[in-house]
Scaffold this motif. Sequence first.
Motif, PDB file in Angstrom:
ATOM      1  N   GLN A  37       0.589  -1.234  -0.378  1.00 49.10           N
ATOM      2  CA  GLN A  37      -0.098  -0.255  -0.009  1.00 49.10           C
ATOM      3  C   GLN A  37       0.625   1.409   0.290  1.00 49.10           C
ATOM      4  N   MET A  40       2.229   1.896  -3.373  1.00 51.55           N
ATOM      5  CA  MET A  40       1.290   2.963  -4.045  1.00 51.55           C
ATOM      6  C   MET A  40       0.974   3.641  -4.297  1.00 51.55           C
ATOM      7  N   LEU A  52      -6.934   4.061 -13.016  1.00 49.87           N
ATOM      8  CA  LEU A  52      -6.416   2.596 -12.425  1.00 49.87           C
ATOM      9  C   LEU A  52      -5.785   2.152 -13.204  1.00 49.87           C
ATOM     10  N   LEU A  55      -2.095   2.760 -13.266  1.00 52.63           N
ATOM     11  CA  LEU A  55      -1.836   2.127 -11.427  1.00 52.63           C
ATOM     12  C   LEU A  55      -1.324   0.739 -11.397  1.00 52.63           C
ATOM     13  N   ALA A  56      -2.144   0.314 -12.280  1.00 54.60           N
ATOM     14  CA  ALA A  56      -2.457  -1.210 -12.167  1.00 54.60           C
ATOM     15  C   ALA A  56      -1.036  -1.480 -12.577  1.00 54.60           C
ATOM     16  N   LEU A  59       2.283  -1.169 -11.263  1.00 52.28           N
ATOM     17  CA  LEU A  59       2.444  -1.854  -9.879  1.00 52.28           C
ATOM     18  C   LEU A  59       2.666  -3.832 -10.466  1.00 52.28           C
ATOM     19  N   PRO A  63      -6.010  -4.750 -12.162  1.00 51.42           N
ATOM     20  CA  PRO A  63      -6.657  -3.854 -11.927  1.00 51.42           C
ATOM     21  C   PRO A  63      -7.584  -3.787 -11.064  1.00 51.42           C
ATOM     22  N   THR A  65      -7.233  -5.987  -8.452  1.00 44.98           N
ATOM     23  CA  THR A  65      -6.441  -5.903  -7.182  1.00 44.98           C
ATOM     24  C   THR A  65      -5.927  -4.749  -7.201  1.00 44.98           C
ATOM     25  N   ALA A  66      -5.338  -3.831  -7.582  1.00 44.76           N
ATOM     26  CA  ALA A  66      -5.353  -2.547  -7.590  1.00 44.76           C
ATOM     27  C   ALA A  66      -6.747  -1.470  -6.630  1.00 44.76           C
ATOM     28  N   LYS A  67      -7.850  -1.784  -7.287  1.00 43.78           N
ATOM     29  CA  LYS A  67      -9.176  -1.057  -7.448  1.00 43.78           C
ATOM     30  C   LYS A  67      -8.972  -1.923  -5.665  1.00 43.78           C
ATOM     31  N   ILE A  70      -6.802   0.483  -4.134  1.00 39.85           N
ATOM     32  CA  ILE A  70      -7.358   1.959  -3.642  1.00 39.85           C
ATOM     33  C   ILE A  70      -8.306   2.553  -2.760  1.00 39.85           C
TER      34      ILE A  70
END
Length: 162
Positions: A37, A40, A52, A55-56, A59, A63, A65-67, A70
Amino acid sequence: MSDIDDLTDAVLTASRLLIAVSARSLAAVEETLTLPQLRMLVLLDSRGPIKLTALADLLEVNPSTAKRMIDRLITSGVVEREPNPVTRREVVVVASDEGRRVVGEVMTRRRAEISRIVARMPEHLRHGLVEALTAFTEAGGEPRWSARDETPERPRDHAEVD
């Protein structure tokens, strides 16, 4: 053993130390954030508004997982959703004021501990370390960070919000 193997082993060993420094600096500031985290949050702080999916990609996670990450960070108040400044039709995520404060404090603590470690190194090896680590981070696509400026260098193109 090749030069690449020797360098890889040295970087892996150094990364264990850097992960320990990171964990200690995070634990001293924020008990609820995990290292992923924080990673991120640092990306959001260093790159500004970002979609998003972009960003995914940075990383290297799905997406979804990123959501989920977030959503947790929004709940904790360190990340916000905003209209995309380019299109105004989409939403981007950004570090909140609190998120930028957390990143700044973690980086300040991390910088202090790394500074103590570097000070214990033989002086004649320090310059080579700067060159090697700069080349390493550039090869990995990591933006330069300096607590002396208190702001990371942001990429000149803002393709993440286009």
